[in-house]
Design a protein around this motif. Structure first.
Motif, PDB file in Angstrom:
ATOM      1  N   ASN A  41       5.882  -4.418   2.310  1.00 58.95           N
ATOM      2  CA  ASN A  41       4.947  -5.033   1.899  1.00 58.95           C
ATOM      3  C   ASN A  41       3.506  -4.542   1.560  1.00 58.95           C
ATOM      4  N   ASN A  42       3.296  -3.519   2.367  1.00 55.88           N
ATOM      5  CA  ASN A  42       2.085  -2.761   2.115  1.00 55.88           C
ATOM      6  C   ASN A  42       2.123  -1.334   2.405  1.00 55.88           C
ATOM      7  N   GLU A  43       3.309  -0.613   1.910  1.00 55.83           N
ATOM      8  CA  GLU A  43       3.518   0.680   2.001  1.00 55.83           C
ATOM      9  C   GLU A  43       4.108   1.049   0.557  1.00 55.83           C
ATOM     10  N   LEU A  44       3.821   2.537   0.349  1.00 54.20           N
ATOM     11  CA  LEU A  44       4.220   2.985  -0.757  1.00 54.20           C
ATOM     12  C   LEU A  44       4.667   4.261  -0.541  1.00 54.20           C
ATOM     13  N   LYS A  45       5.686   5.039  -1.540  1.00 52.80           N
ATOM     14  CA  LYS A  45       5.805   6.344  -1.416  1.00 52.80           C
ATOM     15  C   LYS A  45       5.834   6.930  -2.732  1.00 52.80           C
ATOM     16  N   ASN A  46       6.159   8.143  -2.802  1.00 52.84           N
ATOM     17  CA  ASN A  46       6.314   9.009  -4.107  1.00 52.84           C
ATOM     18  C   ASN A  46       7.374   8.429  -4.857  1.00 52.84           C
ATOM     19  N   ALA A  47       7.154   8.571  -6.204  1.00 55.12           N
ATOM     20  CA  ALA A  47       8.293   8.114  -7.122  1.00 55.12           C
ATOM     21  C   ALA A  47       9.039   9.418  -7.423  1.00 55.12           C
ATOM     22  N   SER A  48      10.237   9.461  -7.822  1.00 58.95           N
ATOM     23  CA  SER A  48      11.181  10.720  -7.540  1.00 58.95           C
ATOM     24  C   SER A  48      10.737  12.131  -8.144  1.00 58.95           C
ATOM     25  N   HIS A  49       9.888  11.867  -9.359  1.00 54.69           N
ATOM     26  CA  HIS A  49       9.300  12.872  -9.929  1.00 54.69           C
ATOM     27  C   HIS A  49       7.632  13.679  -9.215  1.00 54.69           C
ATOM     28  N   PHE A  50       7.397  12.790  -8.069  1.00 56.27           N
ATOM     29  CA  PHE A  50       6.179  13.268  -7.802  1.00 56.27           C
ATOM     30  C   PHE A  50       6.501  13.777  -6.375  1.00 56.27           C
ATOM     31  N   PRO A  51       5.643  15.083  -5.840  1.00 59.55           N
ATOM     32  CA  PRO A  51       5.847  15.389  -4.398  1.00 59.55           C
ATOM     33  C   PRO A  51       5.729  14.383  -3.341  1.00 59.55           C
ATOM     34  N   TRP A  52       6.297  14.676  -2.279  1.00 58.21           N
ATOM     35  CA  TRP A  52       6.204  13.859  -0.979  1.00 58.21           C
ATOM     36  C   TRP A  52       5.017  13.297  -0.549  1.00 58.21           C
ATOM     37  N   ILE A  53       4.913  11.994  -0.568  1.00 60.07           N
ATOM     38  CA  ILE A  53       3.640  11.296   0.025  1.00 60.07           C
ATOM     39  C   ILE A  53       3.912   9.967   0.411  1.00 60.07           C
ATOM     40  N   ASN A  54       3.412   9.533   1.409  1.00 56.15           N
ATOM     41  CA  ASN A  54       3.503   7.941   2.144  1.00 56.15           C
ATOM     42  C   ASN A  54       2.110   7.428   2.209  1.00 56.15           C
ATOM     43  N   VAL A  55       2.119   6.242   1.730  1.00 58.91           N
ATOM     44  CA  VAL A  55       0.945   5.464   1.584  1.00 58.91           C
ATOM     45  C   VAL A  55       0.957   4.012   2.676  1.00 58.91           C
TER      46      VAL A  55
END
Length: 122
Positions: A41-55
């Motif tokens: 619902n309120n979380e995102l992560k990196n797309a496959s071509h972008f370095p690891w990130i969690n939001v």
């Protein structure tokens, strides 16, 4: 919070968390960059071509929040965790995060740097 492996960023209106927005507004900004995908619902992560990130988009009380409570009608904090290390240029993260902060008329902060300084505003 300081770590030798991760950087912890925040996007918020100010250090008092005084403004709220609807989470969809923030989610749409993240998705428009092409660097993020929605996971919950309120979380995102990196797309496959972008370095690891969690939001995580949360409604915080003075910076505190339970990461299990992610279904909010409004948010006042965007908490971000990303990879850190000599081989990782933080500019790759800072560019889209600054773009999102500006679009929201909020600010981007690093929670703590390697010298122990806190709430570093970009």
């Amino acid at each position: 919070m300081w770590s030798d492996r991760y950087n912890y960023y925040q996007i918020k209106s100010d250090i008092a968390y005084s403004k709220n927005i609807h989470p969809v507004a923030a989610i749409n900004l993240f998705l428009q960059t092409g660097y993020f995908v929605k996971t919950k619902n309120n979380e995102l992560k990196n797309a496959s071509h972008f370095p690891w990130i969690n939001v995580a988009l949360v409604n915080s009380k003075n910076g505190n929040f339970n990461d299990k409570e992610t279904d909010f009608l409004t948010i006042n904090l965007i908490a971000i965790v990303c990879a850190k290390g000599q081989e990782i240029d933080q500019g790759i993260y800072l560019s889209p995060l600054m773009q999102i902060a500006r679009a929201l008329n909020w600010k981007l902060y690093l929670e703590e740097d390697d010298e122990g300084n806190t709430e570093i505003e970009f």
